[in-house]
Scaffold this motif. Sequence first.
Motif, PDB file in Angstrom:
ATOM      1  N   CYS A 138      -1.408  -2.653  -2.762  1.00  0.00           N
ATOM      2  CA  CYS A 138      -0.358  -1.955  -2.992  1.00  0.00           C
ATOM      3  C   CYS A 138      -0.820  -0.657  -3.763  1.00  0.00           C
ATOM      4  CB  CYS A 138       0.486  -3.029  -3.869  1.00  0.00           C
ATOM      5  SG  CYS A 138       2.286  -2.314  -4.494  1.00  0.00           S
ATOM      6  N   GLU A 148       7.461   4.729  -6.959  1.00  0.00           N
ATOM      7  CA  GLU A 148       7.561   3.770  -6.005  1.00  0.00           C
ATOM      8  C   GLU A 148       6.333   3.050  -5.347  1.00  0.00           C
ATOM      9  OE1 GLU A 148       8.321   6.006  -1.771  1.00  0.00           O
ATOM     10  OE2 GLU A 148      10.152   6.206  -3.366  1.00  0.00           O
ATOM     11  N   THR A 150       3.766   1.601  -1.832  1.00  0.00           N
ATOM     12  CA  THR A 150       3.795   1.231  -0.600  1.00  0.00           C
ATOM     13  C   THR A 150       2.900  -0.047  -0.519  1.00  0.00           C
ATOM     14  OG1 THR A 150       1.743   2.564  -0.442  1.00  0.00           O
ATOM     15  CG2 THR A 150       3.705   3.836  -0.177  1.00  0.00           C
ATOM     16  N   LEU A 161       3.928  -1.333   7.305  1.00  0.00           N
ATOM     17  CA  LEU A 161       3.954  -0.749   5.813  1.00  0.00           C
ATOM     18  C   LEU A 161       5.343  -0.740   5.429  1.00  0.00           C
ATOM     19  CD1 LEU A 161       2.433   1.122   3.770  1.00  0.00           C
ATOM     20  CD2 LEU A 161       3.317   3.011   4.933  1.00  0.00           C
ATOM     21  N   THR A 162       5.517  -1.108   3.999  1.00  0.00           N
ATOM     22  CA  THR A 162       7.071  -1.074   3.437  1.00  0.00           C
ATOM     23  C   THR A 162       6.859  -0.126   2.126  1.00  0.00           C
ATOM     24  OG1 THR A 162       6.520  -2.894   1.990  1.00  0.00           O
ATOM     25  CG2 THR A 162       7.448  -3.342   4.195  1.00  0.00           C
ATOM     26  N   ARG A 163       8.043   0.231   1.855  1.00  0.00           N
ATOM     27  CA  ARG A 163       8.209   1.128   0.760  1.00  0.00           C
ATOM     28  C   ARG A 163       9.167   0.308  -0.378  1.00  0.00           C
ATOM     29  NH1 ARG A 163      11.810   5.747   1.869  1.00  0.00           N
ATOM     30  NH2 ARG A 163      11.546   6.036  -0.291  1.00  0.00           N
ATOM     31  N   ALA A 183       9.659   3.517   6.039  1.00  0.00           N
ATOM     32  CA  ALA A 183       8.731   3.486   5.160  1.00  0.00           C
ATOM     33  C   ALA A 183       7.780   4.699   4.991  1.00  0.00           C
ATOM     34  CB  ALA A 183       8.074   2.051   5.229  1.00  0.00           C
ATOM     35  N   LYS A 184       7.731   5.455   5.856  1.00  0.00           N
ATOM     36  CA  LYS A 184       6.804   6.578   6.129  1.00  0.00           C
ATOM     37  C   LYS A 184       7.385   8.000   5.976  1.00  0.00           C
ATOM     38  CE  LYS A 184       3.998   3.617   9.412  1.00  0.00           C
ATOM     39  NZ  LYS A 184       3.525   3.390  10.487  1.00  0.00           N
ATOM     40  N   LYS A 189      13.941   7.884   7.334  1.00  0.00           N
ATOM     41  CA  LYS A 189      13.665   7.656   6.107  1.00  0.00           C
ATOM     42  C   LYS A 189      14.733   8.681   4.966  1.00  0.00           C
ATOM     43  CE  LYS A 189      10.311   8.803   2.420  1.00  0.00           C
ATOM     44  NZ  LYS A 189      11.556   9.827   1.623  1.00  0.00           N
TER      45      LYS A 189
END
Length: 272
Positions: A138, A148, A150, A161-163, A183-184, A189
């Motif tokens: 993380c 935040e 990732t 990948l998540t945010r 997430a990118k 987004k």
Amino acid sequence: MGLFGFGRKHAKKQAEEAVEESKDVEKSTEKSDQTSQADRDETAAEQDEAEQSGKGPWDSLDSDAPDTDEYLDIGALMLPFLKGSELRLKANSQTGDVLGATITYGSSSLELEPFAAPKSLGLWDEVRADLLKANPSCKEVDGVFGKELTLPVKVKGKNLLTRVVGVDGPRWMLRGIFSGPAAKGGKEKDVLDGYLADLVVVRGDEPLAPRDLVPMHAPITPNQRRGEAEDPESKDDESAQIPDRPEGPFDSDQQTEVKTTLSRGPMFSEIR
């Protein structure tokens, strides 16, 4: 000779005075520059704070919160309508309690969970620290909503990948988990970031322990809130009367297929 001698001394004195005056001017200018820079820094900080305070998600009691007359009501959250989106609710199969909501847009999703938080301090800092400690992969980054994370997760054998975004409000913290392209970066987004910024959180007066979910329920449409659901014709035309109404399902026992939920309570930092 005496006259010229006096003149040389006088000229020398004038030169020395000019040097001193020049030094005083330099010091004054430097001090002024430092003061001006401090003022600029303070003004910039105030502007940043003002800009941040003008962003959502919003508290329902905030005088600047958007009008929710055409929002979908699921209890703790008032959800704006997003054309082309799909709403799924995650519920406990035994009790029927709603545990979260997921908005899917394009190939991306945004999972939402509102938690109770203490009055005195924000909860997101603690949660973020827990996640960083529990997940070596993380990473903390600066984002649209502040700090935040990732976080790579395994879904069906694939690393995705998540945010993870957290927003602190008055006695609540809203956590959003972005999956897919959101997430990118890119259009999805931006769209889902905007969706999160337009959300309104309804904390209510119910006493809750920190990290407890703020209660949610099955969706109530604007027409239902206006009492028009009793009219069958109104109910049949309901989807046409709601701007950009997202696709269902809206039943409270619908399980979301997104597997990036962060468990709450003692297992708050784990990934299911």
